[in-house]
Design an enzyme around this catalytic site. Structure first.
Site, PDB file in Angstrom:
ATOM      1  N   HIS A  91      -9.779   2.132   0.145  1.00  0.00           N
ATOM      2  CA  HIS A  91      -9.756   1.019   1.094  1.00  0.00           C
ATOM      3  C   HIS A  91     -10.892   1.077   2.114  1.00  0.00           C
ATOM      4  O   HIS A  91     -10.712   0.833   3.306  1.00  0.00           O
ATOM      5  CB  HIS A  91      -8.410   1.009   1.825  1.00  0.00           C
ATOM      6  CG  HIS A  91      -7.952  -0.361   2.210  1.00  0.00           C
ATOM      7  ND1 HIS A  91      -8.632  -1.126   3.120  1.00  0.00           N
ATOM      8  CD2 HIS A  91      -6.925  -1.120   1.793  1.00  0.00           C
ATOM      9  CE1 HIS A  91      -8.023  -2.278   3.261  1.00  0.00           C
ATOM     10  NE2 HIS A  91      -6.975  -2.305   2.465  1.00  0.00           N
ATOM     11  N   HIS A 123       0.793  -1.230   0.000  1.00  0.00           N
ATOM     12  CA  HIS A 123       0.000   0.000   0.000  1.00  0.00           C
ATOM     13  C   HIS A 123       0.830   1.287   0.000  1.00  0.00           C
ATOM     14  O   HIS A 123       0.532   2.221   0.748  1.00  0.00           O
ATOM     15  CB  HIS A 123      -0.968   0.019   1.184  1.00  0.00           C
ATOM     16  CG  HIS A 123      -2.085  -0.970   1.084  1.00  0.00           C
ATOM     17  ND1 HIS A 123      -2.573  -1.434  -0.106  1.00  0.00           N
ATOM     18  CD2 HIS A 123      -2.794  -1.585   2.062  1.00  0.00           C
ATOM     19  CE1 HIS A 123      -3.566  -2.274   0.123  1.00  0.00           C
ATOM     20  NE2 HIS A 123      -3.719  -2.410   1.422  1.00  0.00           N
ATOM     21  N   GLU A 176     -11.508  -3.810  -3.195  1.00  0.00           N
ATOM     22  CA  GLU A 176     -10.562  -2.813  -3.690  1.00  0.00           C
ATOM     23  C   GLU A 176     -10.339  -3.028  -5.184  1.00  0.00           C
ATOM     24  O   GLU A 176      -9.731  -4.034  -5.566  1.00  0.00           O
ATOM     25  CB  GLU A 176      -9.236  -2.932  -2.929  1.00  0.00           C
ATOM     26  CG  GLU A 176      -9.377  -2.841  -1.404  1.00  0.00           C
ATOM     27  CD  GLU A 176      -8.257  -3.587  -0.671  1.00  0.00           C
ATOM     28  OE1 GLU A 176      -8.579  -4.503   0.123  1.00  0.00           O
ATOM     29  OE2 GLU A 176      -7.066  -3.285  -0.924  1.00  0.00           O
TER      30      GLU A 176
HETATM   31  C1  GLA Z   1      -5.346  -5.170   1.986  1.00  0.00           C
HETATM   32  C2  GLA Z   1      -4.471  -6.376   2.063  1.00  0.00           C
HETATM   33  C3  GLA Z   1      -4.690  -7.092   3.362  1.00  0.00           C
HETATM   34  C4  GLA Z   1      -4.480  -6.151   4.503  1.00  0.00           C
HETATM   35  C5  GLA Z   1      -5.351  -4.946   4.328  1.00  0.00           C
HETATM   36  C6  GLA Z   1      -5.070  -3.880   5.334  1.00  0.00           C
HETATM   37  O1  GLA Z   1      -6.664  -5.486   1.852  1.00  0.00           O
HETATM   38  O2  GLA Z   1      -4.727  -7.229   0.988  1.00  0.00           O
HETATM   39  O3  GLA Z   1      -3.766  -8.133   3.460  1.00  0.00           O
HETATM   40  O4  GLA Z   1      -3.151  -5.782   4.555  1.00  0.00           O
HETATM   41  O5  GLA Z   1      -5.095  -4.374   3.100  1.00  0.00           O
HETATM   42  O6  GLA Z   1      -4.867  -4.287   6.542  1.00  0.00           O
END
Ligand code: GLA
Length: 375
Positions: A203, A129, A340
């Site tokens: 997110h 991220h 997402e």
């Molecule tokens: C995304 C990732 C997950 C987790 C979330 C945040 O969805 O795929 O593994 O890290 O972000 O916590």
């Protein structure tokens, strides 16, 4: 009483809509100051149907999303906090814009035009991220804008060359529109002055029964995808594109999220549940239905449309009751889910995946719509 910005009326000229229906409003309030001393504002977008989106400039974060249930009762369907401090200190990306590269990059490195780039290894030796200070942890400039569809907020951020290890000055604009058809529409736009990679997403953690109201295992999910991309133990895609048929990953017809979430399946084990990318059924990058979720007790339904090729479905496996969110609600295990929209995880290192390289002169442009209704 914080100074409220004057109400902005956002007109649309649909002659047969009543005066009231044609109006949406935007107000602005201060929401605190970051640890580094930056002022943060929160905008309240209210559409003609009375639905509300609250968006703050820290992380371009959707803090609240109020939509009606089957009885017309408004409820907040996204997880989050009541204050900036909690977002700064402990948010697992609740509601924020994610970038420069959403999801994971293997070994926190990639090669572009023969040059190797090393990124922060902020997730089990992998990059997640956007790194330590991703787009979820910066303060965006904000501007309410006129939109025929409903109240809209344009957010802007300039990500400097080599910020978090990424090459190129990336000029990013993300526009949230809360349309008068109860859609949260997100338009992403970016340009660069050097070859770079870009994969932006949002997110939000949803619970259509209302934030803090139990787990999401009874939500019925449909994902418009015949294939998904399996991962290794670090949640890095292997490069394979695997059929969902006959696996717990087959959501081609509406299925309760909890039905197979604890199946004896290697991919389920690696994901600690669902935490995978689905390859959406579409031609090129057409705008199409990616997923649909129905929550029976509230009667709320959410459809997701996007021109992105992939969708990360994350079933909130890391939520474990240690976070207390808005209105003192404790976020227990799997009390929220994320959808997402994205290019596939680790695409910079996977030549068979749709590319994520952005070059000077090119425009990065994607759109995602979360559309709410009841039945
Ligand atoms: C995304 C990732 C997950 C987790 C979330 C945040 O969805 O795929 O593994 O890290 O972000 O916590």
């Amino acid at each position: 009483m914080a100074a409220l910005m004057p109400v902005v009326f956002v007109g649309c000229d649909n002659d047969n809509m009543s005066e009231k229906e044609q109006k949406g409003t935007i107000t602005k309030e201060p929401f605190g100051t970051t640890k580094s001393g930056e002022a943060v504002d929160i905008y309240t977008l209210k559409n003609a149907k009375g639905s509300i989106a609250k968006i703050m400039t820290y992380g371009g974060t959707v803090v609240q999303l109020m939509v009606p249930d089957k009885n017309g009762k408004m409820g907040d369907i996204v997880l989050g906090f009541d204050n900036l401090k909690d977002y700064e200190e402990k948010s697992p990306y609740f509601g924020s814009i994610v970038g420069r590269y959403g999801n994971r990059i293997g070994n926190a490195e990639f090669t572009l035009d023969g040059k190797e780039y090393t990124l922060a290894a902020n997730n089990n030796g992998q990059h997640l991220h956007g790194g330590i200070k991703g787009f979820d942890k910066v303060v965006w400039q904000a501007e309410p804008i006129e939109s025929k569809e409903g109240p809209a907020l344009k957010l802007h951020y300039l990500s400097k060359d080599m910020e978090e290890g990424y090459p190129g000055n990336l000029d990013v604009t993300v526009t949230y529109t809360l349309t008068n058809d109860n859609e949260l529409k997100i338009d992403y736009h970016a340009t660069t002055d050097k070859p770079t990679i870009c994969n932006l997403t949002n997110h939000c953690y949803f619970n259509l029964a209302g934030q803090g109201n139990g787990n999401i295992l009874g939500h019925e999910l449909m994902i418009n995808a015949d294939y998904f991309t399996p991962v290794d133990q670090y949640l890095i895609t292997t490069g394979e594109i695997r059929p969902v048929k006959g696996t717990p990953f087959d959501f081609t017809s509406p299925t309760a999220i909890g039905k197979r979430i604890d199946a004896n399946d290697q991919q389920i084990k690696y994901g600690l549940g669902y935490d995978h990318n689905w390859v959406l059924n579409k031609n090129d990058f057409e705008m199409s239905l990616a997923a649909k979720v129905y929550e029976p007790t509230s009667g709320r339904e959410m459809e997701v449309y996007t021109n992105e090729p992939g969708l990360q479905f994350y079933s909130g496996n890391f939520l474990d009751g240690t976070l207390t969110g808005k209105n003192g609600k404790v976020y227990g295990y799997r009390s929220g889910f994320c959808l997402e929209t994205q290019h596939y995880p680790d695409s910079p290192n996977k030549p068979n995946f749709p590319p994520v390289v952005l070059r000077p002169g090119q425009v990065y442009q994607t759109t995602t719509i979360y559309k709410f209704s009841t039945k």
